[in-house]
Design an enzyme around this catalytic site. Structure first.
Site, PDB file in Angstrom:
ATOM      1  N   LYS A 157      41.065  52.885 -21.518  1.00 21.86           N
ATOM      2  CA  LYS A 157      40.317  52.353 -20.362  1.00 21.86           C
ATOM      3  C   LYS A 157      41.295  51.732 -19.369  1.00 21.86           C
ATOM      4  O   LYS A 157      41.895  50.701 -19.632  1.00 21.86           O
ATOM      5  CB  LYS A 157      39.301  51.286 -20.784  1.00 21.86           C
ATOM      6  CG  LYS A 157      38.389  50.942 -19.602  1.00 21.86           C
ATOM      7  CD  LYS A 157      37.586  49.681 -19.794  1.00 21.86           C
ATOM      8  CE  LYS A 157      38.158  48.474 -19.114  1.00 21.86           C
ATOM      9  NZ  LYS A 157      38.442  48.581 -17.672  1.00 21.86           N
ATOM     10  N   GLU A 368      49.327  30.673 -15.150  1.00 16.77           N
ATOM     11  CA  GLU A 368      49.880  31.924 -14.631  1.00 16.77           C
ATOM     12  C   GLU A 368      49.166  32.215 -13.306  1.00 16.77           C
ATOM     13  O   GLU A 368      47.950  32.405 -13.287  1.00 16.77           O
ATOM     14  CB  GLU A 368      49.621  33.065 -15.618  1.00 16.77           C
ATOM     15  CG  GLU A 368      50.235  34.364 -15.154  1.00 16.77           C
ATOM     16  CD  GLU A 368      49.841  35.570 -16.002  1.00 16.77           C
ATOM     17  OE1 GLU A 368      48.654  35.694 -16.357  1.00 16.77           O
ATOM     18  OE2 GLU A 368      50.737  36.379 -16.301  1.00 16.77           O
TER      19      GLU A 368
HETATM   20  P1  NAD Z   1      42.270  41.287 -17.248  1.00 19.98           P
HETATM   21  O1  NAD Z   1      42.348  40.592 -18.554  1.00 19.98           O
HETATM   22  O2  NAD Z   1      41.359  40.760 -16.218  1.00 19.98           O
HETATM   23  O3  NAD Z   1      41.850  42.814 -17.464  1.00 19.98           O
HETATM   24  C1  NAD Z   1      42.585  43.655 -18.315  1.00 19.98           C
HETATM   25  C2  NAD Z   1      41.679  44.756 -18.818  1.00 19.98           C
HETATM   26  O4  NAD Z   1      40.700  44.189 -19.676  1.00 19.98           O
HETATM   27  C3  NAD Z   1      40.935  45.497 -17.720  1.00 19.98           C
HETATM   28  O5  NAD Z   1      40.922  46.875 -18.027  1.00 19.98           O
HETATM   29  C4  NAD Z   1      39.545  44.885 -17.809  1.00 19.98           C
HETATM   30  O6  NAD Z   1      38.534  45.741 -17.326  1.00 19.98           O
HETATM   31  C5  NAD Z   1      39.421  44.663 -19.294  1.00 19.98           C
HETATM   32  N1  NAD Z   1      38.407  43.667 -19.692  1.00 19.98           N
HETATM   33  C6  NAD Z   1      37.964  42.610 -18.979  1.00 19.98           C
HETATM   34  N2  NAD Z   1      37.019  41.951 -19.675  1.00 19.98           N
HETATM   35  C7  NAD Z   1      36.861  42.585 -20.851  1.00 19.98           C
HETATM   36  C8  NAD Z   1      36.059  42.392 -21.984  1.00 19.98           C
HETATM   37  N3  NAD Z   1      35.177  41.383 -22.080  1.00 19.98           N
HETATM   38  N4  NAD Z   1      36.180  43.229 -23.028  1.00 19.98           N
HETATM   39  C9  NAD Z   1      37.053  44.256 -22.975  1.00 19.98           C
HETATM   40  N5  NAD Z   1      37.842  44.513 -21.914  1.00 19.98           N
HETATM   41  C10 NAD Z   1      37.754  43.687 -20.858  1.00 19.98           C
HETATM   42  O7  NAD Z   1      43.774  41.380 -16.717  1.00 19.98           O
HETATM   43  P2  NAD Z   1      44.279  41.990 -15.329  1.00 19.98           P
HETATM   44  O8  NAD Z   1      43.925  41.036 -14.245  1.00 19.98           O
HETATM   45  O9  NAD Z   1      43.872  43.414 -15.207  1.00 19.98           O
HETATM   46  O10 NAD Z   1      45.858  41.995 -15.545  1.00 19.98           O
HETATM   47  C11 NAD Z   1      46.661  40.915 -15.293  1.00 19.98           C
HETATM   48  C12 NAD Z   1      47.031  40.235 -16.600  1.00 19.98           C
HETATM   49  O11 NAD Z   1      47.671  41.159 -17.460  1.00 19.98           O
HETATM   50  C13 NAD Z   1      48.030  39.111 -16.396  1.00 19.98           C
HETATM   51  O12 NAD Z   1      47.671  38.014 -17.196  1.00 19.98           O
HETATM   52  C14 NAD Z   1      49.328  39.716 -16.876  1.00 19.98           C
HETATM   53  O13 NAD Z   1      50.292  38.775 -17.297  1.00 19.98           O
HETATM   54  C15 NAD Z   1      48.875  40.589 -17.985  1.00 19.98           C
HETATM   55  N6  NAD Z   1      49.840  41.655 -18.273  1.00 19.98           N
HETATM   56  C16 NAD Z   1      50.551  41.552 -19.445  1.00 19.98           C
HETATM   57  C17 NAD Z   1      51.505  42.516 -19.749  1.00 19.98           C
HETATM   58  C18 NAD Z   1      52.301  42.437 -21.029  1.00 19.98           C
HETATM   59  O14 NAD Z   1      52.889  43.439 -21.403  1.00 19.98           O
HETATM   60  N7  NAD Z   1      52.333  41.286 -21.702  1.00 19.98           N
HETATM   61  C19 NAD Z   1      51.728  43.586 -18.871  1.00 19.98           C
HETATM   62  C20 NAD Z   1      50.986  43.656 -17.695  1.00 19.98           C
HETATM   63  C21 NAD Z   1      50.034  42.677 -17.411  1.00 19.98           C
END
Ligand code: NAD
Length: 467
Positions: A157, A368
């Protein structure tokens, strides 16, 4: 009524893409199980799967321009970053894991003379991945390549706003010869599509990259349902620790500190958003850093000269500006930026922002922000530098700058984070593991041969000899 996933604000993206419903997720998982059991992919020799994945990498190379454009439009990332880093990085990941797959071995263990005891790693069957929006293709490649190389069927996804580059890879996978249904890209919202994946009983392992907030929800969903193996790669608040003797690195130091802070407009999990600099050189370092940050070009992401594109949406921009304002009201000095500028109507462009003299309890030091915002703090002793660096529940990355390698290595070893670079800003290449500690993640690493552990489970086999 299902939501339509619209391209992000200000992008030139085309037709909205329908979100996949929870009921459809369940059907996909059932069908993925059937495809896995049929052996069309899982039953191939590893070497044959590798050959198909290498074809996929070639096709991604052929379509590199298309992939870069989709990535730029959907995520608002500067096109130069997409062309020079994200797309080539994704292709390299597919190649690296494909080439590695027939080199994975198990062990024989030292059991008695009447026994042969061995271990092997087996795929789960149906696995899933949930991706963030900031590096859609790179994160997809880190998951697609090792998950498929070992024979799983993968349901992936993408983030709500950035599905198109990953959907293009799904089409290329079919063209490369990956059988239909082995890789499924299901665009959708987190609340419906993502939540359904996290709860689906057929999915054996789920690899999540995204925010810590969502990671907690996914872990709870897995705990309440089939206890699928969950790997979490989440947020960070990473320090850049700069000792006085590092100023000798000159432009290398400044340009890498800038890259670490501002690449992808700071919307990078390993962004070095907390600069910790030795007090004796703080003034000189900060002056040079601010001058370099001021020179960054904020602009249209499709312009190859742009360094800083928009942040992901208006809510994110407003949150960033509120936290900056709160710090300023608490006594922090805004040395640069701290504002939103108009570039393309509908886009939200936060200028590179540097603050110092930040009160120790300010939110800006602990949350963050995921934007082009850094704070500068000073230290006088090594112990103080380490204490400041570790003053966060996150533990994803850090960089340490010192020409004294004994000190640099000692400090690197004292920082609680999964990835530390010395005298550079780097996440390492594909040979080094990548994964966070603490509230940045657990459950497995990305990259390196250890990444295969996320996508396989170990079996011990005990053979009794009768002779
Ligand atoms: P997010 O947590 O808002 O969303 C990430 C994914 O989770 C999306 O596909 C979203 O649709 C899905 N999601 C949201 N709610 C959900 C639920 N209840 N159940 C299942 N899936 C759900 O994060 P974002 O805003 O897309 O990305 C930014 C974040 O990602 C930042 O915190 C960043 O640090 C982190 N990030 C971490 C890495 C790493 O390797 N550690 C790499 C890239 C980004």
């Amino acid at each position: 009524m299902l939501p339509l996933l619209r391209p992000r604000d200000g992008s030139t993206g085309d037709t909205p893409i329908p979100a996949v419903s929870a009921a459809e997720v369940s059907e996909h998982a059932r069908d993925a199980e059937r495809v896995y059991a049929s052996g069309v992919w899982s039953g191939l020799e590893p070497r044959d799967r590798a050959a198909v994945l290498l074809r996929l990498a070639d096709l991604m190379q052929r379509d590199a321009d298309v992939l870069a454009r989709l990535e730029c439009e959907d995520a608002g990332k500067p096109i130069r970053e997409c062309v020079e880093n994200d797309v080539p990085g994704a292709i390299e990941s597919i190649r690296w894991f494909a080439e590695a797959v027939d080199k994975l071995t198990g062990q024989t263990t030292p059991a008695g003379p009447g026994v042969i005891a061995l271990t092997e790693r087996e795929p789960f069957g149906v696995v899933a991945a949930i991706l963030p929006w900031n590096y859609p293709l790179a994160m997809a490649a880190w998951k697609i390549a090792p998950a498929l190389a070992v024979g799983n069927s993968l349901i992936l996804k993408p983030a709500d706003t950035t599905p198109r580059s990953v959907l293009h890879v799904e089409r290329l996978a079919l063209e490369a010869g990956i059988p239909a249904g082995v890789l499924r890209v299901l665009p959708g919202t987190g609340a419906e599509t993502g939540a359904a994946l996290a709860r689906d009983p057929r999915i054996g392992a789920l690899s999540f990259t995204g925010s810590t907030r969502t990671g907690r929800v996914i872990l709870a969903a897995a705990a309440e349902t089939n206890l699928k193996r969950v790997s979490l790669e989440m947020g960070g608040k990473s320090p850049q620790v700069i000792f006085a003797d590092a100023l000798g690195y000159g432009e290398d130091l400044i340009s890498q500190a800038i890259e670490c802070a501002f690449v992808t407009a700071g919307q990078n999990c390993t962004a070095g958003s907390r600069i910790l600099v030795e007090a004796s050189v703080a003034e000189e370092f900060t002056r040079r850093f601010v001058a370099a940050a001021r020179a960054l070009r904020v602009g249209d992401p499709e312009d190859p000269n742009t360094d800083i594109g928009p942040v992901i949406n208006g809510d994110a921009a407003r949150r960033m500006l509120a936290v900056i304002e709160e710090a300023r009201a608490g006594g922090a000095r805004v040395l640069l930026g701290g504002e939103e500028v108009q570039v393309i109507p509908g886009g939200h462009y936060v200028t590179p922002t540097v603050l110092d003299q930040v009160p120790a309890d300010a939110r800006i030091l602990s949350e963050e922000l995921f934007g082009p915002i850094v704070t500068v703090q000073t230290f006088t002793t090594e112990a103080e530098a380490i204490a400041l660096a570790n003053h966060t529940p996150y533990g994803l990355a850090a960089s340490v700058w010192s020409s004294n390698i004994d000190r640099a290595l000692g400090v690197a070893r004292s920082i609680r984070a999964g990835v530390v670079s010395i005298n550079s800003y780097s996440e390492g290449d594909l040979t080094s593991p990548f994964g966070g500690w603490g509230e940045s993640g657990f459950g497995g690493v990305e990259k390196s041969l250890r990444a295969f552990e996320q996508w396989t489970r170990e079996k011990a086999i005990w053979v009794q000899l009768h002779r």
